[in-house]
Design an enzyme around this catalytic site. Structure first.
Site, PDB file in Angstrom:
ATOM      1  N   GLU A   1       9.122  26.162 -25.429  1.00 44.44           N
ATOM      2  CA  GLU A   1       7.716  25.867 -25.716  1.00 44.44           C
ATOM      3  C   GLU A   1       6.917  27.137 -25.989  1.00 44.44           C
ATOM      4  O   GLU A   1       5.934  27.113 -26.730  1.00 44.44           O
ATOM      5  CB  GLU A   1       7.094  25.078 -24.567  1.00 44.44           C
ATOM      6  CG  GLU A   1       7.607  23.639 -24.438  1.00 44.44           C
ATOM      7  CD  GLU A   1       8.905  23.523 -23.659  1.00 44.44           C
ATOM      8  OE1 GLU A   1       9.491  24.570 -23.300  1.00 44.44           O
ATOM      9  OE2 GLU A   1       9.349  22.385 -23.413  1.00 44.44           O
TER      10      GLU A   1
ATOM     11  N   PHE B   1       7.410  13.049 -10.729  1.00 41.77           N
ATOM     12  CA  PHE B   1       8.380  13.853 -11.462  1.00 41.77           C
ATOM     13  C   PHE B   1       7.718  14.505 -12.689  1.00 41.77           C
ATOM     14  O   PHE B   1       7.081  13.830 -13.485  1.00 41.77           O
ATOM     15  CB  PHE B   1       9.557  12.977 -11.916  1.00 41.77           C
ATOM     16  CG  PHE B   1      10.578  13.750 -12.700  1.00 41.77           C
ATOM     17  CD1 PHE B   1      11.291  14.783 -12.102  1.00 41.77           C
ATOM     18  CD2 PHE B   1      10.804  13.476 -14.044  1.00 41.77           C
ATOM     19  CE1 PHE B   1      12.222  15.522 -12.833  1.00 41.77           C
ATOM     20  CE2 PHE B   1      11.728  14.212 -14.772  1.00 41.77           C
ATOM     21  CZ  PHE B   1      12.438  15.244 -14.170  1.00 41.77           C
ATOM     22  N   GLN B   2       7.860  15.803 -12.777  1.00 36.48           N
ATOM     23  CA  GLN B   2       7.303  16.605 -13.865  1.00 36.48           C
ATOM     24  C   GLN B   2       5.777  16.496 -13.981  1.00 36.48           C
ATOM     25  O   GLN B   2       5.211  16.615 -15.057  1.00 36.48           O
ATOM     26  CB  GLN B   2       7.971  16.278 -15.208  1.00 36.48           C
ATOM     27  CG  GLN B   2       9.446  16.680 -15.196  1.00 36.48           C
ATOM     28  CD  GLN B   2      10.083  16.720 -16.553  1.00 36.48           C
ATOM     29  OE1 GLN B   2       9.713  15.973 -17.457  1.00 36.48           O
ATOM     30  NE2 GLN B   2      11.053  17.606 -16.714  1.00 36.48           N
TER      31      GLN B   2
ATOM     32  N   LYS C   1       0.807   9.382 -20.080  1.00 35.30           N
ATOM     33  CA  LYS C   1       1.768   8.561 -20.818  1.00 35.30           C
ATOM     34  C   LYS C   1       1.232   7.146 -21.055  1.00 35.30           C
ATOM     35  O   LYS C   1       1.450   6.556 -22.107  1.00 35.30           O
ATOM     36  CB  LYS C   1       3.090   8.507 -20.047  1.00 35.30           C
ATOM     37  CG  LYS C   1       4.262   8.128 -20.930  1.00 35.30           C
ATOM     38  CD  LYS C   1       5.584   8.345 -20.214  1.00 35.30           C
ATOM     39  CE  LYS C   1       6.745   7.876 -21.071  1.00 35.30           C
ATOM     40  NZ  LYS C   1       8.036   8.074 -20.392  1.00 35.30           N
TER      41      LYS C   1
ATOM     42  N   MET D   1       8.611  51.807 -24.713  1.00 34.12           N
ATOM     43  CA  MET D   1       7.238  52.168 -24.369  1.00 34.12           C
ATOM     44  C   MET D   1       7.120  52.493 -22.881  1.00 34.12           C
ATOM     45  O   MET D   1       6.419  53.428 -22.485  1.00 34.12           O
ATOM     46  CB  MET D   1       6.288  51.034 -24.749  1.00 34.12           C
ATOM     47  CG  MET D   1       4.834  51.364 -24.560  1.00 34.12           C
ATOM     48  SD  MET D   1       4.358  52.828 -25.504  1.00 34.12           S
ATOM     49  CE  MET D   1       3.696  52.078 -26.985  1.00 34.12           C
TER      50      MET D   1
HETATM   51  C1  LIG Z   1       6.376  39.853 -21.300  1.00 36.27           C
HETATM   52  C2  LIG Z   1       6.209  41.309 -21.052  1.00 36.27           C
HETATM   53  N1  LIG Z   1       6.836  41.919 -20.040  1.00 36.27           N
HETATM   54  C3  LIG Z   1       6.699  43.243 -19.847  1.00 36.27           C
HETATM   55  C4  LIG Z   1       5.909  43.998 -20.670  1.00 36.27           C
HETATM   56  C5  LIG Z   1       5.733  45.495 -20.425  1.00 36.27           C
HETATM   57  N2  LIG Z   1       6.255  46.256 -21.587  1.00 36.27           N
HETATM   58  C6  LIG Z   1       5.451  46.732 -22.550  1.00 36.27           C
HETATM   59  S1  LIG Z   1       6.274  47.516 -23.759  1.00 36.27           S
HETATM   60  C7  LIG Z   1       7.731  47.286 -22.988  1.00 36.27           C
HETATM   61  C8  LIG Z   1       9.001  47.791 -23.576  1.00 36.27           C
HETATM   62  C9  LIG Z   1       9.373  47.126 -24.826  1.00 36.27           C
HETATM   63  O1  LIG Z   1      10.698  47.474 -25.155  1.00 36.27           O
HETATM   64  P1  LIG Z   1      11.286  47.125 -26.560  1.00 36.27           P
HETATM   65  O2  LIG Z   1      11.057  45.702 -26.874  1.00 36.27           O
HETATM   66  O3  LIG Z   1      12.697  47.593 -26.637  1.00 36.27           O
HETATM   67  O4  LIG Z   1      10.372  47.960 -27.548  1.00 36.27           O
HETATM   68  P2  LIG Z   1      10.269  49.561 -27.707  1.00 36.27           P
HETATM   69  O5  LIG Z   1       9.116  50.007 -26.881  1.00 36.27           O
HETATM   70  O6  LIG Z   1      11.556  50.144 -27.234  1.00 36.27           O
HETATM   71  O7  LIG Z   1      10.037  49.770 -29.150  1.00 36.27           O
HETATM   72  C10 LIG Z   1       7.560  46.593 -21.787  1.00 36.27           C
HETATM   73  C11 LIG Z   1       8.646  46.262 -20.847  1.00 36.27           C
HETATM   74  C12 LIG Z   1       5.230  43.307 -21.692  1.00 36.27           C
HETATM   75  N3  LIG Z   1       4.381  43.939 -22.523  1.00 36.27           N
HETATM   76  N4  LIG Z   1       5.426  41.989 -21.890  1.00 36.27           N
END
Ligand SMILES: Cc1ncc(C[n+]2csc(CCOP(=O)(O)OP(=O)(O)O)c2C)c(N)n1
Ligand SMILES: [Mg+2]
Lengths: 175, 572
Positions: free
Chosen positions: B62, B124-125, B174, B487
């Site tokens: 979803e 349920f749900q 529903k 990042m």
């Molecule tokens: C759902 C979610 N969980 C955690 C984060 C924290 N976060 C921001 S950037 C990042 C790393 C992203 O890694 P990648 O997809 O390999 O991209 P890169 O930075 O290596 O280009 C994380 C864990 C987030 N933004 N979203």
């Protein structure tokens, strides 16, 4: 910036779930609601929340903006204490024998401008409407005799200036 | 009057679920994204009957459905629609709702709910999705009586798309879906408690124009309000007449041609050097349809303090929220810009503009050039983006995920057409790109759509490859693989003494996974293969997957560290 009491008045549609949306806005900002009162308003079909908060003017302005942004909020206002007429109500439940045995209690009731709402064999109930400090004073005076139950309502208020919402509603009807 | 006209139409009795379909068709919806389940089965049964009119895309989660609806909305300007069942189906929408709320995407979600007699019984749900979604929707509502379906759905679409757009969730029990009632649909055009667009105050326009006309070093920062208000032409005219250098926010990207001579790049944490630094030099800051997000402003107490701030904005709650406006010009920016035009003097600011050029040259030499034409062996993310620009002639819709690759995409992708940058700006939702790209490809079927994801975020919604295969959605998928949650690793390097706690990724064979879904796929590890691989990707009909192995420990610069001022923008 200085924290003060602000009374926020929110005119809304009467819809389920709106209270949740409204209180969530305060929650998000970590602003404690001192009291909240929901009731009908001077306009048929329009509801009114009166919310008392202690915060800075900057925050109360932002919160009022966020409130007004909600689809079902017609208009929100905020006021300081000197811009409104406000009251709270309280009920005190006290053992009946005290009323007859302790003459002082009758004086307290008279001097505090409160009323006896009911008297039964076991207890009687005093109602007091006024400012917070007046209710607190009465509480302090009655406490030594024993208070069986106490409850205080949220603040209700009307503003000295007009809160024009009928124009908003009229404008809507014309469009 | 009204009842007369409806009396002439013969009223028909239909079920609540059939009414849902008729409402969507009346709102011009042709595609919905979703996932079935017990509580929404009556609606799916109607979808079966209406296959010709209403195309349902079965996503693999979803979250994928709502992100697809967002991607669709972002490129088309129309309302995106997602369906989910009650309980887990509904809660799986939550991330997308929060994302759509903070990025102002017009989306309508319809969830099934347990039958009304069971409400509140932990059936349920059963889950209180209206309660859960209240802080992350523009509006939401539960329907327990089919008679309310037409008016509530009409309201839902009106609220989602009007004013500052946002997500709306409608939860339908529903029993209401099964209930027979007399159907009649009227579009919603107004709600008395809701004023989507504030009235324009001419005095404010005059005040703003006066300040603009007497400015010595003015600067414009524009955001998504331009795209949402379809004000691209007005923006261009305003910039060209006033001669004022203009910078975009991440969500304002593509509202102006990248190569427009007065486009001075991007503001914000990883934005361009010149507009960031000069924010604290300008004498007038003209904010157009943007909300001064902290990723844009850095430390607020040292943000544009010297400048007079003119804030053009549709949402009154944004005024003075983060940055105090000297003049707030409320209204749809399309209207306020066109009305201010006659009051604005034709001007140019050659000396001031030279400042932007001088700082750009510094950034070019220190950052851009080494990124675009690297001398090191490993591939850089910037050169990949640059190659996509070349191959697409700056015509592609770029859908980025979240992380370093996102910032490289925003910094280096070039745009000729509006509504071409789709990214999760406010929420920063990893896993956004792949499903949003599906929606974008369906919302702009004539345009190439390139999803750019990191190796981390790609795996958060990788299952949507199944949707891409089943529905034959022609998205180009580029994974920039640095084998890191890059990042976060960058922050660990800069602020946590290189303690790389749980950011290294051991990844699967991405090419095999794509091939498992019958999507043509390739992996590039060397510079000499990059151009031909991107050419092949763009030239292939239908979906394509390209993994590019990039330098593992590259960083995104410039950077304004959290808590720093825009003046402290770092180049290394
Ligand atoms: C759902 C979610 N969980 C955690 C984060 C924290 N976060 C921001 S950037 C990042 C790393 C992203 O890694 P990648 O997809 O390999 O991209 P890169 O930075 O290596 O280009 C994380 C864990 C987030 N933004 N979203
Ligand atoms: Mg990575």
């Amino acid at each position: 910036m200085e924290e003060k009491f602000y009374t926020i008045t929110v005119y809304t549609e009467n819809s389920v779930g709106l209270l949740n949306r409204v209180s969530g806005i305060f929650l998000k900002r970590h602003i404690n609601i001192e009291s909240i009162n929901a009731s009908v308003s001077e306009i048929q079909g329009v509801h009114k929340y009166v919310v008392l908060v202690k915060t800075t003017e900057d925050w109360v302005r932002k919160i009022t903006g966020q409130l007004e942004k909600q689809v079902e909020v017609i208009k929100a206002f905020y006021h300081t204490d000197d811009e409104i007429i406000y009251q709270e109500s309280a009920l005190f439940k006290i053992k009946s024998d005290l009323l007859f045995d302790e003459r002082q209690i009758q004086n307290i009731i008279k001097d505090s401008n409160s009323q006896i709402v009911t008297v039964s064999r076991n207890f009687f109930v005093i109602a007091k409407t006024g400012r917070r400090h007046e209710i607190e004073e009465l509480y302090d005076e009655l406490e030594p005799y024993g208070i069986m139950q106490f409850v205080r309502s949220g603040r209700i208020s009307v503003s000295k200036e007009s809160m024009e919402i009928s124009n908003i509603l009229k404008e809507f009807q014309e469009n | 009057m009204k009842s007369e006209t409806t009396n002439t139409q013969k009223k028909i009795k239909i079920t609540g679920s059939e009414a849902v379909i008729h409402c969507l068709l009346a709102e011009g919806v042709h595609t919905v994204y979703g996932y079935p389940g017990g509580a929404i089965m009556p609606v799916y049964d109607e979808l079966f009957k209406f296959q010709e009119e209403l195309h349902h895309v079965l996503t693999r989660h979803e979250q994928g459905a709502i992100h697809a609806a967002q991607g669709f909305a972002r490129v088309s300007g129309k309302v995106g629609v997602a369906f989910a069942t009650s309980g887990p189906g509904a809660t799986n929408l939550v991330t997308g709702l929060a994302d759509a709320q903070i990025d102002s995407n017009p989306v309508v979600c319809i969830t099934g709910q347990v039958a009304s007699p069971l409400l509140g019984s932990d059936a349920f749900q059963e889950t209180d999705i209206v309660g859960i979604s209240t802080p992350i929707t523009k509006w939401n509502c539960q329907i327990t009586d089919a008679n309310d379906i037409p008016s509530v759905l009409a309201k839902a679409f009106y609220i989602a798309r009007s004013g500052r757009p946002g997500p709306v969730l409608i939860d339908i029990t529903k029993d209401a879906q099964f209930q027979q009632f007399e159907f009649e649909y009227k579009k919603c055009t107004a709600i008395r408690s809701y004023k989507p667009v504030p009235t324009i105050e001419p005095a404010k326009l005059e005040e703003a124009a006066k300040i603009i006309n007497s400015a010595k070093k003015p600067m414009i920062v524009f955001g998504q309000g331009i795209l949402l208000g379809n004000a691209e032409a007005e923006l261009k005219a305003f910039i060209e007449k006033s001669g004022i250098p203009a910078a975009w926010t991440v969500l304002g990207l593509s509202a102006l041609d990248s190569d427009h001579p007065l486009n001075v790049g991007m503001v914000g944490m990883h934005g361009n050097y010149a507009p960031n630094l000069l924010t604290n030099e300008c004498d007038v800051l003209i904010a157009l349809g943007m909300r001064f997000d902290d990723r844009v402003t850095g430390d607020l107490s040292r943000y544009a303090k010297q400048a007079k701030v003119l804030h053009f904005e549709i949402d009154p709650a944004e005024i003075d929220k983060n940055v105090k406006a000297d003049v707030a010009v409320l209204g749809n920016v399309k209207d306020t810009l066109s009305q201010i035009m006659p009051l604005i003097e034709e001007k140019q600011y050659p000396d001031w503009f030279a400042e932007f050029k001088r700082l750009y040259d510094i950034e070019f030499e220190k950052v851009i050039q080494p990124e675009m034409e690297p001398t090191k062996e490993g591939l850089t993310m910037a050169e990949v983006i640059n190659q996509i620009n070349k191959e697409s002639g700056n015509e592609a819709i770029v859908v980025s995920d979240v992380g370093q690759h996102q910032m490289f995409a925003c910094r280096y992708a070039k745009f000729k057409k509006s509504k071409s940058n789709v990214t999760s700006g406010g929420l920063g939702t990893m896993g956004f790109a792949l499903p949003a790209a599906m929606g974008a490809a369906m919302g702009a079927p004539d345009r190439p759509v390139v999803a750019i994801a990191g190796d981390g975020g790609y795996q958060m919604t990788i299952q949507e490859l199944g949707t891409i295969y089943q529905t034959q959605i022609p998205v180009k998928i580029v994974v920039l693989n640095n084998e890191f949650l890059g990042m976060v690793r960058q922050w660990q390097q800069l602020f946590f003494d290189k303690r790389y706690a749980s950011t290294e990724m051991i990844n699967p064979d991405f090419v095999k996974i794509a091939e498992g879904y019958h999507i043509p796929a390739k992996k590039v590890t060397k510079r000499e293969d990059l151009a031909s691989a991107i050419h092949e990707m763009m030239a292939t009909d239908g979906a394509y997957f390209l993994e590019v192995v990039v330098e593992k420990e590259d960083n995104v610069f410039p950077m304004i560290p959290t808590g720093s001022s825009v003046s402290e923008c770092r180049l290394s």
